[in-house]
Design a protein around this motif. Structure first.
Motif, PDB file in Angstrom:
ATOM      1  N   ALA A  53       4.306  28.454 -35.579  1.00  0.00           N
ATOM      2  CA  ALA A  53       4.295  28.721 -34.140  1.00  0.00           C
ATOM      3  C   ALA A  53       4.962  27.586 -33.367  1.00  0.00           C
ATOM      4  N   THR A  54       4.719  26.365 -33.787  1.00  0.00           N
ATOM      5  CA  THR A  54       5.355  25.216 -33.139  1.00  0.00           C
ATOM      6  C   THR A  54       6.867  25.293 -33.282  1.00  0.00           C
ATOM      7  N   THR A  55       7.334  25.574 -34.495  1.00  0.00           N
ATOM      8  CA  THR A  55       8.773  25.714 -34.732  1.00  0.00           C
ATOM      9  C   THR A  55       9.353  26.831 -33.873  1.00  0.00           C
ATOM     10  N   ASN A  59      12.129  26.300 -30.951  1.00  0.00           N
ATOM     11  CA  ASN A  59      13.421  26.988 -31.031  1.00  0.00           C
ATOM     12  C   ASN A  59      13.669  27.862 -29.808  1.00  0.00           C
ATOM     13  N   GLN A  60      12.636  28.446 -29.246  1.00  0.00           N
ATOM     14  CA  GLN A  60      12.808  29.244 -28.030  1.00  0.00           C
ATOM     15  C   GLN A  60      13.279  28.368 -26.873  1.00  0.00           C
ATOM     16  N   ARG A  61      12.748  27.147 -26.779  1.00  0.00           N
ATOM     17  CA  ARG A  61      13.199  26.215 -25.737  1.00  0.00           C
ATOM     18  C   ARG A  61      14.660  25.825 -25.969  1.00  0.00           C
ATOM     19  N   ILE A  62      15.021  25.588 -27.221  1.00  0.00           N
ATOM     20  CA  ILE A  62      16.401  25.219 -27.549  1.00  0.00           C
ATOM     21  C   ILE A  62      17.351  26.365 -27.222  1.00  0.00           C
ATOM     22  N   ILE A  63      16.963  27.582 -27.549  1.00  0.00           N
ATOM     23  CA  ILE A  63      17.787  28.755 -27.245  1.00  0.00           C
ATOM     24  C   ILE A  63      17.988  28.888 -25.734  1.00  0.00           C
ATOM     25  N   ALA A  64      16.936  28.673 -24.956  1.00  0.00           N
ATOM     26  CA  ALA A  64      17.051  28.748 -23.495  1.00  0.00           C
ATOM     27  C   ALA A  64      18.003  27.674 -22.977  1.00  0.00           C
ATOM     28  N   THR A  65      17.910  26.481 -23.534  1.00  0.00           N
ATOM     29  CA  THR A  65      18.824  25.408 -23.130  1.00  0.00           C
ATOM     30  C   THR A  65      20.260  25.777 -23.455  1.00  0.00           C
ATOM     31  N   ALA A  93      30.381  25.130 -30.105  1.00  0.00           N
ATOM     32  CA  ALA A  93      29.959  24.368 -31.287  1.00  0.00           C
ATOM     33  C   ALA A  93      29.333  23.040 -30.877  1.00  0.00           C
ATOM     34  N   ASN A  94      29.891  22.399 -29.863  1.00  0.00           N
ATOM     35  CA  ASN A  94      29.348  21.135 -29.371  1.00  0.00           C
ATOM     36  C   ASN A  94      27.965  21.331 -28.761  1.00  0.00           C
ATOM     37  N   ILE A  95      27.784  22.413 -28.019  1.00  0.00           N
ATOM     38  CA  ILE A  95      26.487  22.721 -27.446  1.00  0.00           C
ATOM     39  C   ILE A  95      25.448  22.912 -28.557  1.00  0.00           C
ATOM     40  N   LYS A  96      25.816  23.652 -29.598  1.00  0.00           N
ATOM     41  CA  LYS A  96      24.906  23.888 -30.722  1.00  0.00           C
ATOM     42  C   LYS A  96      24.610  22.596 -31.470  1.00  0.00           C
ATOM     43  N   LEU A  97      25.617  21.751 -31.631  1.00  0.00           N
ATOM     44  CA  LEU A  97      25.441  20.479 -32.320  1.00  0.00           C
ATOM     45  C   LEU A  97      24.469  19.578 -31.562  1.00  0.00           C
ATOM     46  N   ASN A  98      24.591  19.557 -30.245  1.00  0.00           N
ATOM     47  CA  ASN A  98      23.739  18.717 -29.413  1.00  0.00           C
ATOM     48  C   ASN A  98      22.368  19.311 -29.129  1.00  0.00           C
ATOM     49  N   ASN A  99      22.177  20.584 -29.481  1.00  0.00           N
ATOM     50  CA  ASN A  99      20.909  21.283 -29.268  1.00  0.00           C
ATOM     51  C   ASN A  99      20.549  22.069 -30.526  1.00  0.00           C
ATOM     52  N   PRO A 100      20.269  21.372 -31.637  1.00  0.00           N
ATOM     53  CA  PRO A 100      20.016  22.072 -32.898  1.00  0.00           C
ATOM     54  C   PRO A 100      18.641  22.735 -32.939  1.00  0.00           C
ATOM     55  N   LYS A 101      18.587  23.858 -33.627  1.00  0.00           N
ATOM     56  CA  LYS A 101      17.305  24.508 -33.882  1.00  0.00           C
ATOM     57  C   LYS A 101      16.613  23.765 -35.019  1.00  0.00           C
TER      58      LYS A 101
END
Length: 102
Positions: A53-55, A59-65, A93-101
């Motif tokens: 649940a924590t993960t 990840n939901q917060r990261i997806i929103a970001t 790709a840079n956004i994903k790199l800086n905001n990894p799941k």
């Protein structure tokens, strides 16, 4: 967190107005009403889902970001038209790199 654990336990999205009702009387949230066709989980079963649940919530917060950084679809399409697909792909790709799941 309790609602996330319940979603994971049931393995589906939950209608928390009809299917499961939660309540908090000041001592922490608990299941007030259970209207699913599966057995109501025990505290132990829900606690076993803590890490998952924590993960999920992280990840939901990261997806929103990520979504906020990607921008609206029309702006992304305009960016592709103006700067090319490779430029857009590099930015994403840079956004994903800086905001990894997790």
């Amino acid at each position: 967190m309790l609602s996330t654990k319940i979603k994971l336990y049931a393995n589906k999205e939950i209608d928390f107005l009809k299917e499961v009702r939660l309540q908090d009387d000041g001592n922490g949230a608990y299941i007030k009403e259970w209207n699913l066709n599966i057995p109501k989980p025990t505290i132990e079963q829900l606690n076993a889902l803590e890490a998952q649940a924590t993960t999920y919530e992280n990840n939901q917060r990261i997806i929103a970001t990520r979504k906020s950084l990607y921008g609206a679809w029309d702006k992304q399409l305009e960016e592709i038209y103006d700067n090319g697909i490779d430029s857009w792909k590099a930015r994403i790709a840079n956004i994903k790199l800086n905001n990894p799941k997790e």
